[in-house]
Write a protein that holds these residues in place. Structure first.
Motif, PDB file in Angstrom:
ATOM      1  N   TYR A 253     -10.659 -15.618  -6.532  1.00 48.13           N
ATOM      2  CA  TYR A 253     -11.005 -14.510  -5.647  1.00 48.13           C
ATOM      3  C   TYR A 253     -11.248 -14.770  -4.205  1.00 48.13           C
ATOM      4  O   TYR A 253     -11.872 -15.687  -3.939  1.00 48.13           O
ATOM      5  N   VAL A 254     -10.710 -13.640  -3.298  1.00 46.82           N
ATOM      6  CA  VAL A 254     -10.524 -14.042  -1.762  1.00 46.82           C
ATOM      7  C   VAL A 254     -11.286 -12.612  -1.060  1.00 46.82           C
ATOM      8  O   VAL A 254     -10.777 -11.659  -1.357  1.00 46.82           O
ATOM      9  N   GLN A 255     -12.209 -12.889  -0.403  1.00 51.01           N
ATOM     10  CA  GLN A 255     -12.926 -11.744   0.321  1.00 51.01           C
ATOM     11  C   GLN A 255     -13.116 -12.006   1.664  1.00 51.01           C
ATOM     12  O   GLN A 255     -13.624 -13.040   2.053  1.00 51.01           O
ATOM     13  N   ALA A 256     -12.782 -10.974   2.513  1.00 53.61           N
ATOM     14  CA  ALA A 256     -12.970 -10.983   4.000  1.00 53.61           C
ATOM     15  C   ALA A 256     -13.442  -9.740   4.505  1.00 53.61           C
ATOM     16  O   ALA A 256     -12.896  -8.616   4.260  1.00 53.61           O
ATOM     17  N   ILE A 257     -14.647  -9.765   5.270  1.00 56.42           N
ATOM     18  CA  ILE A 257     -15.215  -8.662   5.748  1.00 56.42           C
ATOM     19  C   ILE A 257     -15.621  -8.722   7.375  1.00 56.42           C
ATOM     20  O   ILE A 257     -16.139  -9.578   7.803  1.00 56.42           O
TER      21      ILE A 257
ATOM     22  N   ILE B 211      -9.596  -7.518   0.200  1.00 55.81           N
ATOM     23  CA  ILE B 211     -10.018  -8.413  -1.272  1.00 55.81           C
ATOM     24  C   ILE B 211      -8.714  -8.709  -1.854  1.00 55.81           C
ATOM     25  O   ILE B 211      -7.819  -7.754  -1.977  1.00 55.81           O
ATOM     26  N   VAL B 212      -8.566 -10.039  -2.178  1.00 56.64           N
ATOM     27  CA  VAL B 212      -7.258 -10.344  -2.809  1.00 56.64           C
ATOM     28  C   VAL B 212      -7.613 -11.240  -4.066  1.00 56.64           C
ATOM     29  O   VAL B 212      -8.389 -12.081  -3.933  1.00 56.64           O
ATOM     30  N   LEU B 213      -7.184 -10.951  -5.334  1.00 51.82           N
ATOM     31  CA  LEU B 213      -7.315 -11.609  -6.266  1.00 51.82           C
ATOM     32  C   LEU B 213      -5.840 -12.015  -6.999  1.00 51.82           C
ATOM     33  O   LEU B 213      -5.143 -11.112  -7.231  1.00 51.82           O
TER      34      LEU B 213
ATOM     35  N   ILE C 145      -4.743  -6.505  -4.765  1.00 49.89           N
ATOM     36  CA  ILE C 145      -5.369  -6.246  -3.231  1.00 49.89           C
ATOM     37  C   ILE C 145      -5.829  -4.901  -3.045  1.00 49.89           C
ATOM     38  O   ILE C 145      -5.351  -3.908  -3.277  1.00 49.89           O
ATOM     39  N   SER C 146      -7.004  -4.851  -2.307  1.00 50.73           N
ATOM     40  CA  SER C 146      -7.695  -3.804  -1.964  1.00 50.73           C
ATOM     41  C   SER C 146      -8.468  -4.005  -0.645  1.00 50.73           C
ATOM     42  O   SER C 146      -8.763  -5.159  -0.155  1.00 50.73           O
ATOM     43  N   GLY C 147      -9.092  -2.872  -0.131  1.00 50.80           N
ATOM     44  CA  GLY C 147      -9.952  -2.958   0.887  1.00 50.80           C
ATOM     45  C   GLY C 147      -9.987  -1.497   1.463  1.00 50.80           C
ATOM     46  O   GLY C 147      -9.853  -0.439   0.978  1.00 50.80           O
ATOM     47  N   VAL C 148     -10.716  -1.715   2.711  1.00 55.58           N
ATOM     48  CA  VAL C 148     -10.935  -0.286   3.660  1.00 55.58           C
ATOM     49  C   VAL C 148     -10.226  -0.541   5.186  1.00 55.58           C
ATOM     50  O   VAL C 148     -10.739  -1.525   5.534  1.00 55.58           O
TER      51      VAL C 148
END
Length: 382
Positions: free
Chosen positions: A54-58, A71-73, A96-99
């Motif tokens: 799991y990879v998360q950047a905000i 967000i990338v998994l 892959i998802s995000g805002v």
């Protein structure tokens, strides 16, 4: 310890699948010697196991807008299943998802014809066919990932600012067996949760440099980074009725917490991790109520009716930490955007405030989620 998109088999309706996992899958062996961010089990079409990175950047939010995030998994197998996979389902895929800066949410699933993870010492390389890859440095202090397909492509570079860790206060086990009460008899779901669901956090916090494009429109940002991995021998909806996961970066603090209710169980598993300036203040796992210090508590607040999934949801959460020496810390996590928004799974990004009780307070970013296969009803009055 996140699932991001609940990418499932092609059956559209999610439901409990408690009787499908085979006995062989439940006894699926872990590897004898595994690098920290490496491959722990072997999911395949012949078993029900799942493993993901799991990879998360905000990014920091601007005004009252939701924070831009990505967000990338990298998946092997399915974290949620409603039946046996069909021949057309991808065994390996990237979710892959995000805002976006304007508040628009997005999600993509990139099937891959393979998903391999190799190691050279502690250095890890993951390759998902032609659609993506990742690399963990030998020092476990940096991480790179990339993806490309279906109109979306991008890359992320993480530099960690806190040391890697397992979920309990140990350097030797990725599991929660130390939380089992002495002499306790576990049901099948509890056995998987405490003894076979693994969690390794390589980047508890740090800086993320992100660049991606969607259908030719480019986006870049610098923000907060988080990377972990999970694995278990059965889909999560064979194991948990309710699952909260929360993480945040607030000033010098790195925060994460898990609260899990296994199926047919009153023993809730709680974990708490808190560090400041790379000094670990708490890293524990325990059955909720088993002790009064060296604990954390997760309390939802507020009430929001979600028109998409037609359920009542919290507006945010408060995490309270009581350290072994009695010191107390508190963090308020408030939702600003939700993606995905499904009947049994909700994930939010937002803003966070907090610090030591009675001390200086800070602001930051947060991501939190509620996985709810048991369709538990949120009642803010309780």
């Amino acid at each position: 310890m996140l699932f991001s998109l609940l990418t499932v088999s092609s059956i559209a309706t999610l439901g409990l699948w408690a009787n499908f996992a085979s006995a062989a899958a439940l006894r699926h062996p872990i590897r004898d010697s595994v690098p920290f961010d490496g491959q722990y089990i072997s999911p395949s079409s012949s078993n029900d196991a799942v493993e993901w990175w799991y990879v998360q950047a905000i990014a920091e939010p601007v005004g009252d807008e939701p924070p831009v995030n990505l967000i990338v998994l990298y998946y092997q197998g399915y974290p949620i299943a409603s039946g046996p996979p069909t021949s057309g389902d991808p065994e390996y895929y990237i979710a892959i998802s995000g805002v976006l800066p304007n508040g628009t949410s997005f999600s993509y699933t990139l099937p891959a014809d393979s998903g391999s993870v190799t190691a050279s010492g502690q250095e890890i390389s993951g390759t998902w066919g032609s659609v993506g890859s990742f690399k963990t440095s030998a020092g476990l202090d940096s991480f790179d990932a990339s993806f490309s397909g279906q109109g979306i492509e991008g890359s992320l570079t993480f530099t960690g600012s806190a040391a890697h860790h397992f979920g309990c206060n140990t350097t030797s086990s990725a599991y929660f067996e130390s939380a089992i009460p002495s002499g306790a008899t576990l049901n099948s779901a509890e056995n998987i949760l405490y003894n076979q669901l693994g969690w390794s956090t390589t980047i508890p916090g740090g800086q993320a440099n992100v660049s991606f494009s969607i259908n030719g429109t480019s986006f870049t940002f610098t923000g907060n980074a988080y990377h972990d991995a999970n694995w278990l021998p059965a889909p999560l909806n064979d194991v948990v009725s309710s699952w909260y996961f929360l993480n945040a970066q607030v000033g010098p603090y790195h925060v994460s917490d898990v609260l899990v209710t296994p199926i047919n169980s009153t023993r809730q598993l709680g974990t708490g991790y808190l560090s400041a300036d790379d000094v670990v203040l708490q890293n524990q796992c325990s059955v909720v109520g088993a002790k009064t210090t060296d604990i954390s508590t997760v309390t939802p607040f507020g009430e929001v009716h979600d028109s998409v999934s037609n359920v009542t949801l919290p507006a945010g959460f408060v995490i309270d930490y009581t350290l072994g020496n009695g010191d107390k810390y508190s963090f308020n996590l408030t939702a600003r955007a939700q993606n995905p928004d499904q009947a049994i799974y909700h994930r939010w990004v937002g803003s966070a405030t907090g610090g030591k009780v009675g001390g200086e307070q800070y602001t930051g970013t947060t991501l939190f989620e509620w996985l709810n296969p048991g369709m538990n009803v949120y009642n803010p009055s309780q």
